[in-house]
Write a protein that holds these residues in place. Structure first.
Motif, PDB file in Angstrom:
ATOM      1  N   PRO A 414      -1.816   0.653  -6.931  1.00  0.00           N
ATOM      2  CA  PRO A 414      -0.474   1.180  -7.209  1.00  0.00           C
ATOM      3  C   PRO A 414      -0.490   2.576  -7.812  1.00  0.00           C
ATOM      4  CG  PRO A 414      -0.659  -1.081  -7.985  1.00  0.00           C
ATOM      5  CD  PRO A 414      -2.046  -0.629  -7.626  1.00  0.00           C
ATOM      6  N   ILE A 415      -1.477   2.864  -8.647  1.00  0.00           N
ATOM      7  CA  ILE A 415      -1.559   4.196  -9.248  1.00  0.00           C
ATOM      8  C   ILE A 415      -1.770   5.241  -8.162  1.00  0.00           C
ATOM      9  CG2 ILE A 415      -2.908   5.681 -10.783  1.00  0.00           C
ATOM     10  CD1 ILE A 415      -3.491   3.229 -12.491  1.00  0.00           C
ATOM     11  N   ALA A 416      -2.710   4.973  -7.245  1.00  0.00           N
ATOM     12  CA  ALA A 416      -2.971   5.908  -6.151  1.00  0.00           C
ATOM     13  C   ALA A 416      -1.745   6.072  -5.267  1.00  0.00           C
ATOM     14  CB  ALA A 416      -4.161   5.417  -5.321  1.00  0.00           C
ATOM     15  N   GLY A 417      -1.045   4.970  -4.985  1.00  0.00           N
ATOM     16  CA  GLY A 417       0.133   5.039  -4.132  1.00  0.00           C
ATOM     17  C   GLY A 417       1.266   5.821  -4.751  1.00  0.00           C
ATOM     18  N   ILE A 418       1.496   5.625  -6.041  1.00  0.00           N
ATOM     19  CA  ILE A 418       2.591   6.319  -6.732  1.00  0.00           C
ATOM     20  C   ILE A 418       2.312   7.819  -6.819  1.00  0.00           C
ATOM     21  CG2 ILE A 418       3.728   6.571  -8.978  1.00  0.00           C
ATOM     22  CD1 ILE A 418       3.401   3.496  -9.273  1.00  0.00           C
ATOM     23  N   VAL A 455       8.453   0.469 -12.707  1.00  0.00           N
ATOM     24  CA  VAL A 455       8.944  -0.630 -11.871  1.00  0.00           C
ATOM     25  C   VAL A 455       8.080  -0.774 -10.619  1.00  0.00           C
ATOM     26  CG1 VAL A 455      10.883  -1.417 -10.458  1.00  0.00           C
ATOM     27  CG2 VAL A 455      11.304  -0.452 -12.732  1.00  0.00           C
ATOM     28  N   ALA A 456       7.743   0.344  -9.974  1.00  0.00           N
ATOM     29  CA  ALA A 456       6.922   0.288  -8.766  1.00  0.00           C
ATOM     30  C   ALA A 456       5.546  -0.303  -9.068  1.00  0.00           C
ATOM     31  CB  ALA A 456       6.776   1.687  -8.168  1.00  0.00           C
ATOM     32  N   PHE A 457       4.990   0.055 -10.210  1.00  0.00           N
ATOM     33  CA  PHE A 457       3.676  -0.462 -10.589  1.00  0.00           C
ATOM     34  C   PHE A 457       3.733  -1.969 -10.808  1.00  0.00           C
ATOM     35  CE2 PHE A 457       0.446  -1.603 -13.699  1.00  0.00           C
ATOM     36  CZ  PHE A 457      -0.697  -1.049 -13.152  1.00  0.00           C
ATOM     37  N   LEU A 458       4.733  -2.442 -11.544  1.00  0.00           N
ATOM     38  CA  LEU A 458       4.827  -3.868 -11.852  1.00  0.00           C
ATOM     39  C   LEU A 458       5.108  -4.701 -10.601  1.00  0.00           C
ATOM     40  CD1 LEU A 458       6.843  -3.719 -15.212  1.00  0.00           C
ATOM     41  CD2 LEU A 458       4.403  -4.154 -14.903  1.00  0.00           C
ATOM     42  N   ILE A 459       5.978  -4.210  -9.723  1.00  0.00           N
ATOM     43  CA  ILE A 459       6.280  -4.942  -8.498  1.00  0.00           C
ATOM     44  C   ILE A 459       5.045  -5.021  -7.595  1.00  0.00           C
ATOM     45  CG2 ILE A 459       7.600  -4.827  -6.341  1.00  0.00           C
ATOM     46  CD1 ILE A 459       9.956  -3.798  -7.914  1.00  0.00           C
ATOM     47  N   SER A 460       4.237  -3.971  -7.581  1.00  0.00           N
ATOM     48  CA  SER A 460       3.028  -3.956  -6.753  1.00  0.00           C
ATOM     49  C   SER A 460       1.911  -4.788  -7.365  1.00  0.00           C
ATOM     50  CB  SER A 460       2.549  -2.511  -6.561  1.00  0.00           C
ATOM     51  OG  SER A 460       3.566  -1.710  -6.010  1.00  0.00           O
ATOM     52  N   LEU A 461       1.893  -4.881  -8.692  1.00  0.00           N
ATOM     53  CA  LEU A 461       0.830  -5.604  -9.390  1.00  0.00           C
ATOM     54  C   LEU A 461       1.101  -7.105  -9.481  1.00  0.00           C
ATOM     55  CD1 LEU A 461      -1.741  -5.578 -11.259  1.00  0.00           C
ATOM     56  CD2 LEU A 461      -0.155  -5.206 -13.166  1.00  0.00           C
ATOM     57  N   GLY A 462       2.344  -7.465  -9.816  1.00  0.00           N
ATOM     58  CA  GLY A 462       2.688  -8.845 -10.132  1.00  0.00           C
ATOM     59  C   GLY A 462       2.271  -9.878  -9.107  1.00  0.00           C
ATOM     60  N   PRO A 463       2.600  -9.709  -7.822  1.00  0.00           N
ATOM     61  CA  PRO A 463       2.258 -10.750  -6.841  1.00  0.00           C
ATOM     62  C   PRO A 463       0.761 -11.005  -6.696  1.00  0.00           C
ATOM     63  CG  PRO A 463       3.940  -9.278  -5.961  1.00  0.00           C
ATOM     64  CD  PRO A 463       3.448  -8.657  -7.239  1.00  0.00           C
ATOM     65  N   PHE A 499      -1.146  -0.640  -2.570  1.00  0.00           N
ATOM     66  CA  PHE A 499      -0.916   0.761  -2.213  1.00  0.00           C
ATOM     67  C   PHE A 499       0.378   0.919  -1.422  1.00  0.00           C
ATOM     68  CE2 PHE A 499      -1.385   4.393   0.655  1.00  0.00           C
ATOM     69  CZ  PHE A 499      -1.661   5.402  -0.257  1.00  0.00           C
ATOM     70  N   VAL A 500       0.543   0.123  -0.364  1.00  0.00           N
ATOM     71  CA  VAL A 500       1.727   0.251   0.490  1.00  0.00           C
ATOM     72  C   VAL A 500       2.995  -0.100  -0.278  1.00  0.00           C
ATOM     73  CG1 VAL A 500       2.871  -0.622   2.565  1.00  0.00           C
ATOM     74  CG2 VAL A 500       0.410  -0.175   2.591  1.00  0.00           C
ATOM     75  N   MET A 501       2.971  -1.177  -1.048  1.00  0.00           N
ATOM     76  CA  MET A 501       4.156  -1.587  -1.794  1.00  0.00           C
ATOM     77  C   MET A 501       4.560  -0.544  -2.828  1.00  0.00           C
ATOM     78  SD  MET A 501       6.563  -3.723  -2.307  1.00  0.00           S
ATOM     79  CE  MET A 501       6.055  -5.137  -1.322  1.00  0.00           C
ATOM     80  N   SER A 502       3.593   0.048  -3.526  1.00  0.00           N
ATOM     81  CA  SER A 502       3.920   1.053  -4.542  1.00  0.00           C
ATOM     82  C   SER A 502       4.541   2.292  -3.907  1.00  0.00           C
ATOM     83  CB  SER A 502       2.670   1.430  -5.330  1.00  0.00           C
ATOM     84  OG  SER A 502       1.694   2.035  -4.495  1.00  0.00           O
ATOM     85  N   VAL A 503       4.026   2.705  -2.739  1.00  0.00           N
ATOM     86  CA  VAL A 503       4.604   3.854  -2.037  1.00  0.00           C
ATOM     87  C   VAL A 503       6.055   3.565  -1.658  1.00  0.00           C
ATOM     88  CG1 VAL A 503       4.510   5.232   0.067  1.00  0.00           C
ATOM     89  CG2 VAL A 503       2.405   4.735  -1.179  1.00  0.00           C
ATOM     90  N   PHE A 504       6.290   2.379  -1.106  1.00  0.00           N
ATOM     91  CA  PHE A 504       7.642   2.018  -0.665  1.00  0.00           C
ATOM     92  C   PHE A 504       8.617   1.934  -1.835  1.00  0.00           C
ATOM     93  CE2 PHE A 504      10.812  -1.321   0.076  1.00  0.00           C
ATOM     94  CZ  PHE A 504      11.481  -0.787   1.174  1.00  0.00           C
ATOM     95  N   VAL A 505       8.253   1.209  -2.890  1.00  0.00           N
ATOM     96  CA  VAL A 505       9.168   1.000  -4.017  1.00  0.00           C
ATOM     97  C   VAL A 505       9.427   2.301  -4.761  1.00  0.00           C
ATOM     98  CG1 VAL A 505       9.479  -0.201  -6.222  1.00  0.00           C
ATOM     99  CG2 VAL A 505       8.497  -1.415  -4.268  1.00  0.00           C
ATOM    100  N   TYR A 506       8.372   3.075  -5.031  1.00  0.00           N
ATOM    101  CA  TYR A 506       8.556   4.323  -5.785  1.00  0.00           C
ATOM    102  C   TYR A 506       9.417   5.308  -5.000  1.00  0.00           C
ATOM    103  CZ  TYR A 506       7.515   8.536  -8.456  1.00  0.00           C
ATOM    104  OH  TYR A 506       7.637   9.678  -9.209  1.00  0.00           O
TER     105      TYR A 506
END
Length: 557
Positions: A414-418, A455-463, A499-506
């Motif tokens: 998520p860090i790389a994606g954001i 928010v993007a980090f938590l949504i990408s990490l949580g699942p 990675f993909v989820m963080s890019v999309f959410v952010y």
């Protein structure tokens, strides 16, 4: 005796934290009230020396290593055959090469390190969370690589003195290491420590030596294994021990482990690309990383496959092969084991110097600039990585190794994606560089935190957390926490999902709830006076107005 501290100074060091303070270094961009150091400043044109050939040489030394051999070998130990392992390596390394190039372009353009770039997307203070995460993982890797190096020391000593194999063990088996292993670990760590304090550019002969002897040792070991296995026929005839859906999910898990092994560099690649001559040279990473990483891993896959034919079991660590050579008692086997051990020991030291020690030290100097510089940071990283994180527990089995590699990817992806989406999509490559150094500047967001990134980090990490907990519990004590099959399967491709989820959410949050005050028309490369700009506090205006130093950097490519 001028190098020894006086009694008064020694007492002060032991009783007062103030005695450890470093002189405050002037910064080209940071306000006067911010404690900074020169390593955080943009790299000047005179130090922008990395070319296409530099990138290729770097990745050649990084990917032809003991870690790549073990990655391929551990895939076979987990139940795959070479038919599944090779595609998993290709896809895993290719997935990581994309953010490697995209984030590398940020450093090549702005010439600032990861610890500064991260503030643009996460906020000035929330960026410290990313820095702590990367520093922790860099120190984990430092300890893991040191453990591998200690195994090479064991092979070297045992090749000279076979009686070293009969050292009495006084450590409990649950610790994952023997007395012999601890002695080798301590020897490698002591030899390595002073080398960590030398700037990498002064160790060019050591890196050239690695580039020559390590591929030679790897190919020689593989060649011996293939020859004694009766040729390539029996090796390539081996079948996977897993079938059906179990094999498919293990394939995704191994692919993610490859991405996880490279995920640290996918985040902190700006620390290297900031020295690039141009923004274009670093794009060679896109095809070169999958090619060279696959070649390095292929040697391990073939060598490990051959050990199953020779010894009846898969030896996924080549250093265990050398121990078998020594046990034969032949002088030729002992000599070969010694020289191969030297090659892998040099390889591990070089990896720790370039990829782990420097990265961790850079982060520690940002976290504690008042007390730590690069040299002190290297010492702290060496102690924490080796003696606090007990890395020999990670290396105890192939399952532990793959779990470790895949596990920490859920934090770094998520860090790389954001970072990637913030630079390329949200801010469209237009950054206010001086504001990255100002805690009251435009990248302060809300009390130093960009809630979009949080928010993007938590949504990408949580699942992925349930799958991580299940994997860790099953490899440490053999027990399984009740987790749904869906959570287990999602964790099989944790890096790609994160990675993909963080890019999309952010990106979505930034477009729906835009932060207008962080947008600039063009990249700002010099300190300017800002008057009543939205999102910039009065303290920020005052700090900027007092600053007079200009930073000369090249324009956009």
């Amino acid at each position: 005796m001028r190098f020894l501290p006086s009694k008064r100074r020694l007492v002060a060091k032991c009783t007062s934290l103030t005695a450890w303070e470093l002189p405050k270094e002037p910064s080209a961009l940071a306000p006067e009230y911010v404690w900074s150091n020169r390593d955080m400043d943009p790299v000047g044109p005179e130090d922008q020396t990395w070319s296409v050939w530099t990138w290729m040489a770097y990745w050649a030394t990084e990917c032809i290593s003991l870690g790549t051999w073990q990655t391929g070998g551990s895939m076979l130990s987990s139940g795959l055959s070479w038919r599944e392992a090779i595609p998993a390596v290709v896809l895993g390394s290719a997935c990581t090469s994309v953010p490697m190039v995209l984030n590398g372009a940020i450093g090549a353009d702005l010439h600032v390190p990861f610890s500064v770039i991260v503030r643009s997307s996460f906020g000035y203070y929330f960026g410290y969370f990313c820095i702590i995460s990367r520093a922790t993982l860099a120190m984990f890797w430092l300890g893991t690589v040191t453990t591998n190096g200690s195994t090479a020391v064991t092979a070297m000593i045992q090749a000279i003195w076979p009686s070293y194999a009969r050292v009495s063990n006084h450590i409990e088996s649950t610790m994952g290491i023997t007395t012999q292993g601890m002695i080798s670990f301590l020897i490698f760590w002591i030899v390595q420590l002073p080398l960590l304090l030398i700037p990498p550019q002064k160790l060019r002969p050591l890196f050239l030596l690695k580039l020559i002897i390590v591929p030679a040792a790897a190919l020689a070991t593989m060649g011996w294994c293939v020859n004694h296995a009766g040729g390539a026929g029996p090796i390539f005839a081996a079948k996977a021990t897993l079938t059906g859906s179990a094999k498919a999910w293990k394939f995704l898990s191994c692919m993610s482990s490859v991405s996880g092994g490279l995920s640290t560099l996918a985040c902190n690649i700006p620390d290297f690309s900031r020295y690039a001559k141009s923004n274009k040279g670093q794009y060679v990473q896109l095809p070169f990383i999958p090619i060279i990483y696959t070649l390095g891993t292929l040697v391990g896959i073939i060598g490990t496959s051959a050990t199953a034919v020779i010894y009846g079991e898969l030896l996924w660590n080549p250093l265990n092969i050398y121990i078998r050579w020594i046990e034969t008692g032949s002088s030729g086997g002992r000599a070969a084991a010694f020289f191969c051990g030297v090659a892998w020991a040099v390889s591990q030291m070089c990896t720790n110097i370039t990829a782990n020690s420097i990265s961790a030290a850079n982060d520690l100097t940002v976290l504690f600039p008042r007390y730590l510089n690069i040299k002190r940071g290297c010492i702290v990283a060496a102690f924490v990585g080796a003696w606090v994180f007990v890395p020999w527990r990670i290396m105890a089995s192939a399952a532990n190794f793959l779990t470790f590699m895949g596990g920490y990817a859920i934090f770094l992806a998520p860090i790389a994606g954001i970072i990637c989406s913030d630079y390329w999509i949200v801010k469209k490559r237009k950054i206010d560089i001086p504001a990255l150094y100002d805690p009251h500047g435009r990248y302060r967001y809300w009390y130093g935190v960009n809630w979009h990134a949080m928010v993007a980090f938590l949504i990408s990490l949580g699942p992925n957390l349930p799958g991580l907990v299940n994997a860790v519990s099953s490899t440490t004590n053999g027990s399984h926490i009740h987790v749904t099959e869906g959570a287990k399967h999602l964790y099989s491709f944790d890096w790609l999902f994160g990675f993909v989820m963080s890019v999309f959410v952010y990106t979505a949050l930034s477009l729906i709830f835009p932060h207008q005050h962080v947008q600039v028309d063009e990249t700002i490369r010099t300190i300017e006076v800002i008057h009543s700009e939205p999102g910039v506090s009065a303290e920020g205006e005052k700090a900027r107005s007092l600053a007079t130093t200009l930073v000369e950097t090249k324009s956009l490519d």
